[in-house]
Scaffold this active site. Structure first.
Site, PDB file in Angstrom:
ATOM      1  N   LYS A   1       0.826  -1.214   0.000  1.00 38.13           N
ATOM      2  CA  LYS A   1       0.000   0.000   0.000  1.00 38.13           C
ATOM      3  C   LYS A   1       0.853   1.255   0.000  1.00 38.13           C
ATOM      4  CE  LYS A   1      -4.492  -1.565   1.440  1.00 38.13           C
ATOM      5  NZ  LYS A   1      -5.630  -1.430   2.338  1.00 38.13           N
TER       6      LYS A   1
ATOM      7  N   LYS B   1      -3.735 -10.637  -7.050  1.00 42.19           N
ATOM      8  CA  LYS B   1      -4.971 -10.859  -6.289  1.00 42.19           C
ATOM      9  C   LYS B   1      -6.121 -10.043  -6.877  1.00 42.19           C
ATOM     10  CE  LYS B   1      -6.070  -8.664  -2.424  1.00 42.19           C
ATOM     11  NZ  LYS B   1      -6.210  -8.135  -1.061  1.00 42.19           N
TER      12      LYS B   1
ATOM     13  N   LYS C   1     -10.712  -5.128  -4.673  1.00 40.00           N
ATOM     14  CA  LYS C   1     -11.796  -4.164  -4.885  1.00 40.00           C
ATOM     15  C   LYS C   1     -11.265  -2.799  -5.324  1.00 40.00           C
ATOM     16  CE  LYS C   1     -13.029  -4.370   0.065  1.00 40.00           C
ATOM     17  NZ  LYS C   1     -11.846  -4.274   0.885  1.00 40.00           N
TER      18      LYS C   1
HETATM   19  P1  TYM Z   1     -10.417  -6.631   3.112  1.00 42.45           P
HETATM   20  O1  TYM Z   1     -11.511  -5.635   3.286  1.00 42.45           O
HETATM   21  O2  TYM Z   1      -9.306  -6.290   2.180  1.00 42.45           O
HETATM   22  O3  TYM Z   1     -11.001  -8.003   2.646  1.00 42.45           O
HETATM   23  C1  TYM Z   1     -12.034  -8.645   3.361  1.00 42.45           C
HETATM   24  C2  TYM Z   1     -11.800 -10.132   3.372  1.00 42.45           C
HETATM   25  O4  TYM Z   1     -11.785 -10.641   2.034  1.00 42.45           O
HETATM   26  C3  TYM Z   1     -10.590 -11.406   1.831  1.00 42.45           C
HETATM   27  N1  TYM Z   1     -10.161 -11.222   0.434  1.00 42.45           N
HETATM   28  C4  TYM Z   1      -9.907 -12.234  -0.413  1.00 42.45           C
HETATM   29  N2  TYM Z   1      -9.972 -13.577  -0.257  1.00 42.45           N
HETATM   30  C5  TYM Z   1      -9.664 -14.338  -1.325  1.00 42.45           C
HETATM   31  N3  TYM Z   1      -9.299 -13.824  -2.535  1.00 42.45           N
HETATM   32  C6  TYM Z   1      -9.225 -12.486  -2.735  1.00 42.45           C
HETATM   33  N4  TYM Z   1      -8.901 -11.998  -3.933  1.00 42.45           N
HETATM   34  C7  TYM Z   1      -9.550 -11.629  -1.642  1.00 42.45           C
HETATM   35  N5  TYM Z   1      -9.594 -10.268  -1.486  1.00 42.45           N
HETATM   36  C8  TYM Z   1      -9.952 -10.052  -0.217  1.00 42.45           C
HETATM   37  C9  TYM Z   1      -9.577 -10.819   2.809  1.00 42.45           C
HETATM   38  O5  TYM Z   1      -8.548 -11.738   3.095  1.00 42.45           O
HETATM   39  C10 TYM Z   1     -10.455 -10.529   4.012  1.00 42.45           C
HETATM   40  O6  TYM Z   1     -10.635 -11.693   4.785  1.00 42.45           O
HETATM   41  N6  TYM Z   1      -7.582  -6.037   7.178  1.00 42.45           N
HETATM   42  C11 TYM Z   1      -8.777  -6.676   6.661  1.00 42.45           C
HETATM   43  C12 TYM Z   1     -10.043  -6.281   7.382  1.00 42.45           C
HETATM   44  C13 TYM Z   1      -9.997  -6.436   8.876  1.00 42.45           C
HETATM   45  C14 TYM Z   1     -10.092  -7.661   9.573  1.00 42.45           C
HETATM   46  C15 TYM Z   1     -10.057  -7.294  10.959  1.00 42.45           C
HETATM   47  C16 TYM Z   1     -10.208  -8.997   9.185  1.00 42.45           C
HETATM   48  C17 TYM Z   1      -9.903  -5.442   9.783  1.00 42.45           C
HETATM   49  N7  TYM Z   1      -9.955  -5.950  11.035  1.00 42.45           N
HETATM   50  C18 TYM Z   1     -10.131  -8.268  11.934  1.00 42.45           C
HETATM   51  C19 TYM Z   1     -10.263  -9.973  10.173  1.00 42.45           C
HETATM   52  C20 TYM Z   1     -10.225  -9.602  11.544  1.00 42.45           C
HETATM   53  C21 TYM Z   1      -8.920  -6.289   5.200  1.00 42.45           C
HETATM   54  O7  TYM Z   1      -8.372  -5.339   4.742  1.00 42.45           O
HETATM   55  O8  TYM Z   1      -9.824  -7.044   4.533  1.00 42.45           O
END
Ligand code: TYM
Length: 332
Positions: free
Chosen positions: A115, A197, A200
């Site tokens: 990032k 990957k 979004k």
């Molecule tokens: P975020 O918002 O980027 O993504 C949410 C969840 O989706 C999963 N994910 C994917 N899994 C498989 N293939 C992909 N291409 C893909 N893109 C996204 C992510 O692994 C995630 O599980 N830091 C986290 C959010 C967060 C969080 C937490 C998660 C904040 N606090 C506490 C668990 C526990 C994040 O940015 O997810």
């Protein structure tokens, strides 16, 4: 574990339209725990501002993400669904954990490196300490399992290290959480560049299938998916595009790779891509419909936010109180 009940916790950032990566890697797996675990699923708006957001978009996406949780099958009576900024204990515990997290540990986080190269004009302290806020999210609820995609594994592992360090200094404070990564949907890749990957925040909308895309759009995107010059549908090291499509097909149908290879034996990529598009669009259609109904009822979504925040605050307050007492903060 809270009151002898196992806890599942996860979060999604309202920082863009959610993709089938978010769905297959995370949200779809959240409901597995609803029966046996106390489940908390959060819309992490405080994490989202580590990169610049347009306020109106952030507000809209916060509603949309909560609605998606419900539309994807999370029953608000069986799961605590809430918005992070509604529970102030997250930011407070994050500060405390910052004092128990090492600069070197945060410097090693690959998401920070990615990032900060993408947003080189805004490498703010929040982007750097993002994992301690995530650790606070998880540890506040005495979490046992964290269902996430593989890209979040490193953050959950750091969370475990922080919790273990804290517990060594102040015994029996936190439950040590376990990341749970579903085998099949661990990393859904971009349709335009299957070595990357699916994200979004990708600017190329054809690289990404959004959960809310309509059927024609889903099929069109899969038809255009980058593959290779071979024609045989089979899983192989160097066939990133086909591997990704097979993974997606397997996630939606429950079929193994062997079964998929047999099903498409003698058929070309065109037929396979169409089949992937169809199973994906068919699975997402009821989610899209339910999401539209929910979004039309803002008052209902706000009542869910309020209920979720009250439930979450009860647990968060208890853990934060315990931590403050252990640290020697004076209670008045
Ligand atoms: P975020 O918002 O980027 O993504 C949410 C969840 O989706 C999963 N994910 C994917 N899994 C498989 N293939 C992909 N291409 C893909 N893109 C996204 C992510 O692994 C995630 O599980 N830091 C986290 C959010 C967060 C969080 C937490 C998660 C904040 N606090 C506490 C668990 C526990 C994040 O940015 O997810």
């Amino acid at each position: 574990m809270f009151n002898n009940q196992l806890v599942s916790y996860s979060g999604v950032q309202p920082s863009g339209n959610l993709t089938i990566g978010n769905y297959l890697g995370a949200i779809k797996n959240f409901s597995i725990y609803s029966e046996k675990y106390k489940c908390f699923y959060c819309v992490v708006d405080e994490h989202a501002i580590t990169v610049r957001q347009v306020p109106a978009d952030l507000r809209r996406r916060t509603y949309e993400t909560l609605a998606l949780y419900v539309a994807c099958g999370l029953d608000p009576d069986k799961n605590t669904l809430y918005v992070q900024s509604h529970v102030h204990e997250h930011a407070e515990l994050a500060w405390i954990l910052n004092c128990y997290t090492m600069f070197g540990e945060l410097s090693r986080m690959t998401q920070f490196k990615d990032k900060s190269s993408k947003h080189s004009d805004n490498i703010n302290a929040g982007l750097f300490t993002y994992p301690t806020l995530m650790a606070a999210d998880i540890l506040l609820y005495q979490t046992d399992v964290v269902p996430v995609g593989v890209d979040q594994k490193q953050h959950v592992e750091l969370c475990r290290d922080i919790a273990e360090r804290f517990n060594q200094l102040y015994p029996d404070t936190f439950t040590i959480p376990e990341p749970i990564i579903s085998k099949s949907g661990m990393k859904i890749m971009s349709l335009a560049d299957p070595t990357k990957k699916m994200s979004k925040s990708d600017e190329n909308v054809n690289a990404v299938v959004y959960i809310l895309d309509d059927k024609d759009t889903v099929i069109r995107k899969f038809k255009r998916a980058v593959t290779d010059s071979d024609t045989v549908v089979r899983f192989a090291e160097d066939k990133h595009g086909i591997n990704n499509l097979m993974t997606i097909y397997s996630c939606f149908t429950g079929k193994t790779f062997d079964e998929i290879e047999k099903e498409f034996d003698g058929k070309g990529y065109g037929e396979f891509k169409l089949a992937v598009g169809e199973v994906c669009a068919d699975a997402l259609a009821p989610v899209r419909q339910r999401h539209a109904e929910l979004l039309a009822d803002k008052a209902y979504l706000e009542s869910l936010m309020k209920k979720g925040a009250e439930e979450a605050s009860y647990y968060a307050r208890r853990t934060l109180g315990k931590v403050q007492k252990k640290l020697g903060f004076v209670k008045i």
